[in-house]
Design an enzyme around this catalytic site. Structure first.
Site, PDB file in Angstrom:
ATOM      1  N   GLY A 279       0.828  -1.210   0.000  1.00 18.69           N
ATOM      2  CA  GLY A 279       0.000   0.000   0.000  1.00 18.69           C
ATOM      3  C   GLY A 279       0.862   1.259   0.000  1.00 18.69           C
ATOM      4  O   GLY A 279       2.091   1.188   0.024  1.00 18.69           O
TER       5      GLY A 279
ATOM      6  N   ASP B 107      -3.021 -13.438   4.740  1.00 22.02           N
ATOM      7  CA  ASP B 107      -4.303 -12.832   4.368  1.00 22.02           C
ATOM      8  C   ASP B 107      -5.030 -12.391   5.636  1.00 22.02           C
ATOM      9  O   ASP B 107      -5.484 -13.215   6.428  1.00 22.02           O
ATOM     10  CB  ASP B 107      -5.155 -13.824   3.571  1.00 22.02           C
ATOM     11  CG  ASP B 107      -6.459 -13.190   3.095  1.00 22.02           C
ATOM     12  OD1 ASP B 107      -6.761 -12.050   3.512  1.00 22.02           O
ATOM     13  OD2 ASP B 107      -7.175 -13.833   2.306  1.00 22.02           O
TER      14      ASP B 107
ATOM     15  N   TYR C 261      -8.603  -2.357   5.022  1.00 20.78           N
ATOM     16  CA  TYR C 261      -9.625  -2.287   3.980  1.00 20.78           C
ATOM     17  C   TYR C 261      -9.915  -0.791   3.838  1.00 20.78           C
ATOM     18  O   TYR C 261     -10.557  -0.197   4.701  1.00 20.78           O
ATOM     19  CB  TYR C 261     -10.865  -3.060   4.420  1.00 20.78           C
ATOM     20  CG  TYR C 261     -11.962  -3.106   3.378  1.00 20.78           C
ATOM     21  CD1 TYR C 261     -12.312  -4.314   2.770  1.00 20.78           C
ATOM     22  CD2 TYR C 261     -12.654  -1.962   3.006  1.00 20.78           C
ATOM     23  CE1 TYR C 261     -13.328  -4.360   1.819  1.00 20.78           C
ATOM     24  CE2 TYR C 261     -13.648  -2.001   2.049  1.00 20.78           C
ATOM     25  CZ  TYR C 261     -13.982  -3.195   1.466  1.00 20.78           C
ATOM     26  OH  TYR C 261     -14.980  -3.241   0.520  1.00 20.78           O
TER      27      TYR C 261
ATOM     28  N   TYR D  84     -16.438   2.141   7.146  1.00 21.14           N
ATOM     29  CA  TYR D  84     -14.965   2.190   7.224  1.00 21.14           C
ATOM     30  C   TYR D  84     -14.527   2.801   8.560  1.00 21.14           C
ATOM     31  O   TYR D  84     -13.703   2.229   9.284  1.00 21.14           O
ATOM     32  CB  TYR D  84     -14.419   3.007   6.050  1.00 21.14           C
ATOM     33  CG  TYR D  84     -12.955   3.366   6.164  1.00 21.14           C
ATOM     34  CD1 TYR D  84     -11.960   2.413   5.960  1.00 21.14           C
ATOM     35  CD2 TYR D  84     -12.555   4.672   6.481  1.00 21.14           C
ATOM     36  CE1 TYR D  84     -10.612   2.754   6.071  1.00 21.14           C
ATOM     37  CE2 TYR D  84     -11.213   5.015   6.587  1.00 21.14           C
ATOM     38  CZ  TYR D  84     -10.244   4.059   6.385  1.00 21.14           C
ATOM     39  OH  TYR D  84      -8.913   4.383   6.493  1.00 21.14           O
TER      40      TYR D  84
END
Ligand SMILES: NC(=O)c1ccc[n+]([C@@H]2O[C@H](COP(=O)([O-])OP(=O)(O)OC[C@H]3O[C@@H](n4cnc5c(N)ncnc54)[C@H](OP(=O)(O)O)[C@@H]3O)[C@@H](O)[C@H]2O)c1
Length: 296
Positions: free
Chosen positions: A12, A37, A61, A124
């Site tokens: 990321g 994961d 996420y 989120y």
């Protein structure tokens, strides 16, 4: 023991910046999602982390709108996995440095301090708030570092979207009634490295929450204007007009705070970290993308 930090989210924006610039003498191990994961971490039992001296959790996420229709997936990564990493860190006796978000705040005015009450609007934001609680509950020594509006020359972010749209269109409309503090992923990575090093070196370093963003404040519209000012200096095509619009004129599935500016006095006092102005960060990103011919 040689310094060996486990980094999640190494592909990321923030994780990549940390991997590109590891502190001297530190081996950063960054397993990808194929190896670790996080969406199923809770089913895998406690991780064995005794070979590491710290964990930095940059994985999340991060698709804010998509999370509204995928709450379970967002919760698994942003909350359950964060808690499991904390439990594993506690078992190994190492600190966890966990990245969180300005979107844990909701109604009200910034700049937000670390101890201000949180009240997230979006899935989120709620899952990230739950992740903070899970890290605290894990009993690991922890630093929770909230950041905002992350930008870089990597991945998906607002600066890259603006450059792409600006090359395609003559008129753009950009939301001008959400205030915040942009954060260069590279600057955040340096701050995380400094905080991690302190936690490793000083077993007495107390756990807590800290805010980090670049200095200053703006709106999405102000950020877009700055991106195009830099882009035109590099001879890139920019729109002739960037119209300010309201949030209600650009409906999105997830509700965002109108003011998510972060106060970062505490990180300056505790770690001597003084962020540079966000305009410098934008200039650096646009210069890099223009140089690489990627600003399209
Ligand atoms: N981006 C922002 O504007 C923003 C604002 C405030 C706070 N933050 C926080 O800052 C941190 C870093 O954000 P970022 O912008 O660097 O995020 P990013 O660019 O979207 O990267 C997310 C990272 O998480 C990894 N990841 C996601 N789901 C995973 C899973 N199931 N298993 C393993 N890895 C998984 C991704 O791996 P893949 O490459 O395999 O997908 C990627 O490496 C996050 O905690 C985020 O919540 C970001």
């Amino acid at each position: 023991m040689a310094e060996r930090w486990l980094l999640t989210g190494g592909s990321g924006q923030v994780g990549l910046a940390l991997r590109r610039n590891p502190p001297p003498g530190v081996d950063i191990v960054a397993p990808g999602r194929d190896v670790l994961d996080l969406s199923t971490l809770i089913d895998q039992g406690v991780l064995e982390l005794s070979e590491f001296t710290a964990v930095i959790n940059c994985a999340a996420y991060t698709a804010v709108d998509k999370a509204e229709t995928e709450p379970a997936q967002a919760h698994a990564v942003n909350c359950e996995a964060a808690g499991m990493l904390g439990i594993a860190a506690a078992a190994a006796g190492i600190p966890i440095i966990h990245v969180s978000t300005d979107y844990v705040f909701g109604e009200g005015e910034g700049p937000w301090r670390e101890d201000d009450p949180i009240a997230p609007f979006s899935v989120y934001g709620k899952t990230k708030a739950a992740g903070e609680m899970a890290v605290k509950a894990s009993r690991a020594r922890h630093a929770i570092v909230r950041t905002s509006w992350v930008i870089s020359a990597d991945g998906k972010n607002f600066v890259k979207t603006m450059l792409r749209l600006g090359a395609e269109r003559d008129v753009l409309q950009v939301v001008a009634d959400q205030r915040g503090t942009p954060t260069y992923a590279g600057d955040l990575a340096s701050a995380l490295a400094r905080i991690t090093a302190r936690f490793v070196a000083d077993p007495e370093q107390a756990s807590g929450v800290w805010h980090f963003a670049n200095a200053g404040e703006t709106t999405w519209h102000g950020l877009a204007e700055q991106v195009f000012a830099c882009a035109s200096q590099h001879g890139l095509k920019v729109p002739t007009k960037v119209e300010p619009i309201t949030t209600s004129e650009y409906p999105a599935p997830a509700r965002r705070p109108a003011d998510s500016r972060l106060d970062f006095t505490k990180i300056a006092n505790d770690f001597g970290i003084s962020p540079r102005p966000w305009q410098e960060a934008v200039a650096e990103i646009v210069a890099r993308l223009a140089g690489e011919g990627q600003a399209r």
